[in-house]
Write a protein that holds these residues in place. Structure first.
Motif, PDB file in Angstrom:
ATOM      1  N   ALA A 148     -22.727 -33.297 -73.229  1.00  0.00           N
ATOM      2  CA  ALA A 148     -21.265 -33.194 -73.271  1.00  0.00           C
ATOM      3  C   ALA A 148     -20.800 -32.704 -72.052  1.00  0.00           C
ATOM      4  CB  ALA A 148     -20.610 -32.663 -74.431  1.00  0.00           C
ATOM      5  N   CYS A 149     -21.470 -31.732 -71.459  1.00  0.00           N
ATOM      6  CA  CYS A 149     -20.717 -31.021 -70.583  1.00  0.00           C
ATOM      7  C   CYS A 149     -21.144 -31.774 -68.952  1.00  0.00           C
ATOM      8  CB  CYS A 149     -21.437 -29.715 -70.413  1.00  0.00           C
ATOM      9  SG  CYS A 149     -20.515 -28.531 -69.127  1.00  0.00           S
ATOM     10  N   ARG A 150     -20.123 -31.955 -68.067  1.00  0.00           N
ATOM     11  CA  ARG A 150     -20.421 -32.724 -67.020  1.00  0.00           C
ATOM     12  C   ARG A 150     -21.000 -31.661 -65.883  1.00  0.00           C
ATOM     13  NH1 ARG A 150     -16.168 -37.464 -66.482  1.00  0.00           N
ATOM     14  NH2 ARG A 150     -16.213 -38.348 -68.552  1.00  0.00           N
ATOM     15  N   ARG A 151     -20.539 -30.432 -65.926  1.00  0.00           N
ATOM     16  CA  ARG A 151     -20.999 -29.616 -64.835  1.00  0.00           C
ATOM     17  C   ARG A 151     -22.157 -28.726 -65.397  1.00  0.00           C
ATOM     18  NH1 ARG A 151     -15.805 -29.991 -65.064  1.00  0.00           N
ATOM     19  NH2 ARG A 151     -14.526 -29.643 -63.117  1.00  0.00           N
ATOM     20  N   PRO A 152     -22.905 -28.369 -64.310  1.00  0.00           N
ATOM     21  CA  PRO A 152     -24.108 -27.869 -64.712  1.00  0.00           C
ATOM     22  C   PRO A 152     -23.780 -26.477 -65.540  1.00  0.00           C
ATOM     23  CG  PRO A 152     -23.878 -27.977 -62.142  1.00  0.00           C
ATOM     24  CD  PRO A 152     -22.528 -28.515 -62.991  1.00  0.00           C
ATOM     25  N   ILE A 153     -24.903 -25.763 -66.229  1.00  0.00           N
ATOM     26  CA  ILE A 153     -24.781 -24.974 -67.124  1.00  0.00           C
ATOM     27  C   ILE A 153     -25.461 -23.685 -66.756  1.00  0.00           C
ATOM     28  CG2 ILE A 153     -24.870 -23.806 -69.416  1.00  0.00           C
ATOM     29  CD1 ILE A 153     -24.506 -26.636 -70.501  1.00  0.00           C
ATOM     30  N   ASP A 154     -25.014 -22.484 -66.415  1.00  0.00           N
ATOM     31  CA  ASP A 154     -25.702 -21.543 -66.123  1.00  0.00           C
ATOM     32  C   ASP A 154     -26.803 -20.819 -66.976  1.00  0.00           C
ATOM     33  OD1 ASP A 154     -26.086 -18.186 -66.284  1.00  0.00           O
ATOM     34  OD2 ASP A 154     -25.775 -18.751 -64.084  1.00  0.00           O
ATOM     35  N   GLU A 155     -27.946 -21.145 -66.912  1.00  0.00           N
ATOM     36  CA  GLU A 155     -29.145 -20.972 -67.880  1.00  0.00           C
ATOM     37  C   GLU A 155     -29.014 -19.440 -68.409  1.00  0.00           C
ATOM     38  OE1 GLU A 155     -30.951 -23.264 -69.138  1.00  0.00           O
ATOM     39  OE2 GLU A 155     -29.793 -24.516 -67.853  1.00  0.00           O
ATOM     40  N   SER A 156     -28.719 -18.483 -67.660  1.00  0.00           N
ATOM     41  CA  SER A 156     -28.678 -17.040 -68.573  1.00  0.00           C
ATOM     42  C   SER A 156     -27.435 -17.260 -69.516  1.00  0.00           C
ATOM     43  CB  SER A 156     -28.513 -16.158 -67.376  1.00  0.00           C
ATOM     44  OG  SER A 156     -27.596 -16.321 -66.477  1.00  0.00           O
ATOM     45  N   ALA A 157     -26.499 -17.875 -68.985  1.00  0.00           N
ATOM     46  CA  ALA A 157     -25.123 -17.702 -69.937  1.00  0.00           C
ATOM     47  C   ALA A 157     -25.698 -18.437 -71.092  1.00  0.00           C
ATOM     48  CB  ALA A 157     -24.048 -18.197 -69.106  1.00  0.00           C
ATOM     49  N   LEU A 158     -26.186 -19.484 -70.989  1.00  0.00           N
ATOM     50  CA  LEU A 158     -26.589 -20.268 -72.125  1.00  0.00           C
ATOM     51  C   LEU A 158     -27.487 -19.650 -72.922  1.00  0.00           C
ATOM     52  CD1 LEU A 158     -26.455 -23.126 -73.979  1.00  0.00           C
ATOM     53  CD2 LEU A 158     -28.038 -23.950 -72.281  1.00  0.00           C
ATOM     54  N   GLN A 159     -28.525 -18.902 -72.329  1.00  0.00           N
ATOM     55  CA  GLN A 159     -29.526 -18.312 -73.071  1.00  0.00           C
ATOM     56  C   GLN A 159     -28.797 -17.159 -74.031  1.00  0.00           C
ATOM     57  OE1 GLN A 159     -32.591 -19.010 -74.234  1.00  0.00           O
ATOM     58  NE2 GLN A 159     -32.052 -20.840 -72.990  1.00  0.00           N
ATOM     59  N   ARG A 160     -28.062 -16.400 -73.239  1.00  0.00           N
ATOM     60  CA  ARG A 160     -27.205 -15.059 -74.042  1.00  0.00           C
ATOM     61  C   ARG A 160     -26.265 -15.786 -75.339  1.00  0.00           C
ATOM     62  NH1 ARG A 160     -26.930 -13.363 -68.761  1.00  0.00           N
ATOM     63  NH2 ARG A 160     -24.985 -14.403 -68.219  1.00  0.00           N
ATOM     64  N   LEU A 161     -25.559 -17.097 -74.962  1.00  0.00           N
ATOM     65  CA  LEU A 161     -25.091 -17.470 -76.117  1.00  0.00           C
ATOM     66  C   LEU A 161     -26.061 -17.864 -77.183  1.00  0.00           C
ATOM     67  CD1 LEU A 161     -22.624 -18.715 -77.792  1.00  0.00           C
ATOM     68  CD2 LEU A 161     -22.921 -20.937 -76.512  1.00  0.00           C
ATOM     69  N   LEU A 162     -27.378 -18.441 -76.816  1.00  0.00           N
ATOM     70  CA  LEU A 162     -28.469 -18.862 -77.991  1.00  0.00           C
ATOM     71  C   LEU A 162     -28.800 -17.641 -78.524  1.00  0.00           C
ATOM     72  CD1 LEU A 162     -30.137 -21.825 -76.009  1.00  0.00           C
ATOM     73  CD2 LEU A 162     -28.257 -21.989 -77.967  1.00  0.00           C
TER      74      LEU A 162
END
Length: 123
Positions: A19-33
């Motif tokens: 759903a996200c057209r932009r790249p997602i910062d992996e470390s930010a995603l990992q912190r949320l997860l």
């Protein structure tokens, strides 16, 4: 063999990315997860977990898709090229109440957005 919570998180992440057209910062995603993982484990890594995922998995994947779209929107609004902590936390704050589908009534909800923000500040 992967745990039910790992399978579910991976499916939700696939929806976020789709759903996200932009790249997602992996470390930010990992912190949320990392903030979400305890709730997924509590709900899904118990004997009834597979049945909960069968009953509520589609809704949870939809929540992932909404989260990804909102994170993309917030990135657009702030004119950033990569979705980061701020956008993911803003998006999650909007879908958080819907992300408790299938949780046992006796479980205490974890404020994952606040946990992710606190973890971000500590790094």
């Amino acid at each position: 063999m992967s745990s039910m919570s790992d399978v579910a998180l991976n499916e939700c992440v696939a929806e976020i990315r789709a759903a996200c057209r932009r790249p997602i910062d992996e470390s930010a995603l990992q912190r949320l997860l990392d903030a979400l993982r305890p709730n997924f484990r509590q709900i899904l890594d118990r004997p009834e977990g597979k049945a909960h995922w069968t009953d509520h998995g589609r809704h949870m994947r939809d929540n992932g898709r909404h989260l990804g779209a909102l994170a993309d929107f917030f990135s657009y609004q702030t004119d950033v090229d990569v979705v980061g902590d701020t956008q993911l936390i803003q998006a999650f704050a909007m879908v958080e109440s819907a992300c408790r589908v299938g949780a046992p009534a006796s479980s205490e909800p974890q404020d994952a957005a606040a946990a992710a923000a606190a973890q971000r500040r500590s790094t």
